[in-house]
Design a protein around this motif. Structure first.
Motif, mmCIF file in Angstrom:
data_model
loop_
_atom_site.group_PDB
_atom_site.id
_atom_site.type_symbol
_atom_site.label_atom_id
_atom_site.label_comp_id
_atom_site.label_asym_id
_atom_site.label_seq_id
_atom_site.Cartn_x
_atom_site.Cartn_y
_atom_site.Cartn_z
ATOM 1 N N LYS A 47 51.251 -1.530 33.274
ATOM 2 C CA LYS A 47 50.558 -2.043 32.225
ATOM 3 C C LYS A 47 50.116 -1.215 31.264
ATOM 4 O O LYS A 47 50.232 -1.442 29.785
ATOM 5 C CB LYS A 47 49.505 -3.171 32.696
ATOM 6 C CG LYS A 47 50.086 -4.437 33.275
ATOM 7 C CD LYS A 47 48.944 -5.257 33.734
ATOM 8 C CE LYS A 47 49.482 -6.742 34.454
ATOM 9 N NZ LYS A 47 48.400 -7.328 34.686
ATOM 10 N N ILE A 48 49.111 -0.070 31.689
ATOM 11 C CA ILE A 48 48.526 0.583 30.714
ATOM 12 C C ILE A 48 49.772 1.493 29.909
ATOM 13 O O ILE A 48 49.475 1.646 28.887
ATOM 14 C CB ILE A 48 47.723 1.599 31.480
ATOM 15 C CG1 ILE A 48 46.545 0.828 32.115
ATOM 16 C CG2 ILE A 48 47.222 2.815 30.688
ATOM 17 C CD1 ILE A 48 45.814 1.718 33.236
ATOM 18 N N SER A 49 50.687 1.907 30.625
ATOM 19 C CA SER A 49 51.841 2.729 30.034
ATOM 20 C C SER A 49 52.632 1.997 28.846
ATOM 21 O O SER A 49 52.561 2.471 27.842
ATOM 22 C CB SER A 49 52.719 3.216 30.996
ATOM 23 O OG SER A 49 52.221 4.082 32.081
ATOM 24 N N ARG A 50 52.649 0.724 29.232
ATOM 25 C CA ARG A 50 53.275 -0.080 28.069
ATOM 26 C C ARG A 50 52.565 -0.328 26.986
ATOM 27 O O ARG A 50 52.937 -0.151 25.839
ATOM 28 C CB ARG A 50 53.840 -1.566 28.828
ATOM 29 C CG ARG A 50 55.072 -1.326 29.712
ATOM 30 C CD ARG A 50 55.476 -2.486 30.375
ATOM 31 N NE ARG A 50 56.472 -2.412 31.252
ATOM 32 C CZ ARG A 50 56.990 -3.211 32.384
ATOM 33 N NH1 ARG A 50 56.307 -4.077 32.739
ATOM 34 N NH2 ARG A 50 57.962 -2.890 33.084
ATOM 35 N N LEU A 51 51.444 -0.642 27.273
ATOM 36 C CA LEU A 51 50.340 -0.551 26.084
ATOM 37 C C LEU A 51 50.377 0.440 25.335
ATOM 38 O O LEU A 51 50.138 0.436 23.969
ATOM 39 C CB LEU A 51 48.923 -1.012 26.751
ATOM 40 C CG LEU A 51 48.684 -2.566 27.014
ATOM 41 C CD1 LEU A 51 47.222 -2.611 27.834
ATOM 42 C CD2 LEU A 51 48.875 -3.622 25.985
ATOM 43 N N LEU A 52 50.208 1.505 25.707
ATOM 44 C CA LEU A 52 50.264 2.936 25.379
ATOM 45 C C LEU A 52 51.515 3.530 24.527
ATOM 46 O O LEU A 52 51.672 4.388 24.076
ATOM 47 C CB LEU A 52 49.724 4.077 26.059
ATOM 48 C CG LEU A 52 48.197 3.744 26.787
ATOM 49 C CD1 LEU A 52 47.912 4.728 27.608
ATOM 50 C CD2 LEU A 52 47.321 3.822 25.342
ATOM 51 N N LYS A 53 52.538 2.460 25.059
ATOM 52 C CA LYS A 53 53.899 2.865 24.442
ATOM 53 C C LYS A 53 54.390 4.252 24.841
ATOM 54 O O LYS A 53 55.108 4.934 24.211
ATOM 55 C CB LYS A 53 54.019 2.559 23.098
ATOM 56 C CG LYS A 53 53.701 1.263 22.690
ATOM 57 C CD LYS A 53 53.858 1.143 20.921
ATOM 58 C CE LYS A 53 53.335 -0.339 20.588
ATOM 59 N NZ LYS A 53 52.972 -0.528 19.392
ATOM 60 N N LYS A 54 54.663 4.362 26.242
ATOM 61 C CA LYS A 54 54.758 5.810 26.833
ATOM 62 C C LYS A 54 55.377 5.219 28.189
ATOM 63 O O LYS A 54 55.162 4.243 28.745
ATOM 64 C CB LYS A 54 53.532 6.792 27.035
ATOM 65 C CG LYS A 54 52.881 7.053 25.731
ATOM 66 C CD LYS A 54 53.514 8.010 24.952
ATOM 67 C CE LYS A 54 52.765 8.260 23.689
ATOM 68 N NZ LYS A 54 53.379 9.248 22.823
ATOM 69 N N ASN A 55 56.164 6.437 28.582
ATOM 70 C CA ASN A 55 56.870 6.216 29.860
ATOM 71 C C ASN A 55 55.679 6.414 30.995
ATOM 72 O O ASN A 55 54.574 7.225 30.833
ATOM 73 C CB ASN A 55 57.967 6.978 30.152
ATOM 74 C CG ASN A 55 59.159 6.963 29.295
ATOM 75 O OD1 ASN A 55 59.403 5.641 28.987
ATOM 76 N ND2 ASN A 55 59.863 7.760 28.952
ATOM 77 N N LEU A 56 55.964 5.905 32.155
ATOM 78 C CA LEU A 56 54.887 6.018 33.099
ATOM 79 C C LEU A 56 54.546 7.494 33.515
ATOM 80 O O LEU A 56 53.310 7.958 33.842
ATOM 81 C CB LEU A 56 55.310 5.212 34.265
ATOM 82 C CG LEU A 56 54.677 5.100 35.707
ATOM 83 C CD1 LEU A 56 53.302 4.328 35.263
ATOM 84 C CD2 LEU A 56 55.023 4.615 36.890
ATOM 85 N N GLU A 57 55.704 8.370 33.642
ATOM 86 C CA GLU A 57 55.385 9.948 33.748
ATOM 87 C C GLU A 57 54.706 10.595 32.636
ATOM 88 O O GLU A 57 54.028 11.730 32.878
ATOM 89 C CB GLU A 57 56.795 10.475 33.977
ATOM 90 C CG GLU A 57 57.572 10.073 35.257
ATOM 91 C CD GLU A 57 58.155 8.737 34.859
ATOM 92 O OE1 GLU A 57 58.475 8.040 34.015
ATOM 93 O OE2 GLU A 57 58.790 8.005 36.065
ATOM 94 N N GLU A 58 54.769 10.065 31.473
ATOM 95 C CA GLU A 58 54.103 10.617 30.364
ATOM 96 C C GLU A 58 52.405 10.370 30.267
ATOM 97 O O GLU A 58 51.645 11.124 29.866
ATOM 98 C CB GLU A 58 54.533 10.206 28.974
ATOM 99 C CG GLU A 58 55.864 10.355 28.585
ATOM 100 C CD GLU A 58 56.331 9.809 27.299
ATOM 101 O OE1 GLU A 58 56.107 10.517 26.050
ATOM 102 O OE2 GLU A 58 56.645 8.609 27.205
ATOM 103 N N VAL A 59 52.189 9.275 30.999
ATOM 104 C CA VAL A 59 50.824 9.032 30.963
ATOM 105 C C VAL A 59 50.207 9.548 32.614
ATOM 106 O O VAL A 59 48.915 9.983 32.404
ATOM 107 C CB VAL A 59 50.586 7.670 30.995
ATOM 108 C CG1 VAL A 59 49.090 6.841 31.402
ATOM 109 C CG2 VAL A 59 51.082 6.973 29.690
ATOM 110 N N PHE A 60 50.920 9.470 33.533
ATOM 111 C CA PHE A 60 50.242 9.770 34.766
ATOM 112 C C PHE A 60 50.842 11.104 35.309
ATOM 113 O O PHE A 60 52.126 11.071 35.349
ATOM 114 C CB PHE A 60 50.456 8.732 35.942
ATOM 115 C CG PHE A 60 49.478 7.314 35.455
ATOM 116 C CD1 PHE A 60 47.997 7.376 35.633
ATOM 117 C CD2 PHE A 60 50.237 6.364 34.537
ATOM 118 C CE1 PHE A 60 47.317 6.191 35.317
ATOM 119 C CE2 PHE A 60 49.490 5.304 34.209
ATOM 120 C CZ PHE A 60 48.063 5.331 34.363
#
Length: 65
Positions: A47-60
């Motif tokens: 959910k967080i990654s989608r809100l930030l318009k990033k892939n999961l691996e870009e955020v975490f």
């Protein structure tokens, strides 16, 4: 788990409260995730990654040990 939530959130001019409301969690939860005090569930991480318009691996960043 390390993350770049704060950096991406600020680029999008969002607050912790904005993200929390849109994800259906408390602001304190987002604060704890940002500060590496709590590992989010897989659902919350997506959910967080989608809100930030990033892939999961870009955020975490997963650090195994």
């Amino acid at each position: 788990m390390k993350n770049y939530i704060k950096e991406f959130r600020k680029q999008m001019h969002m607050t912790q409260a904005n993200i929390a409301d849109l994800c259906g969690v408390a602001r304190q939860t987002i604060n704890c995730v940002e500060n590496d005090k709590y590992d989010p569930t897989l659902e919350l991480a997506f959910k967080i990654s989608r809100l930030l318009k990033k892939n999961l691996e870009e955020v975490f960043i997963y650090d195994s040990l």
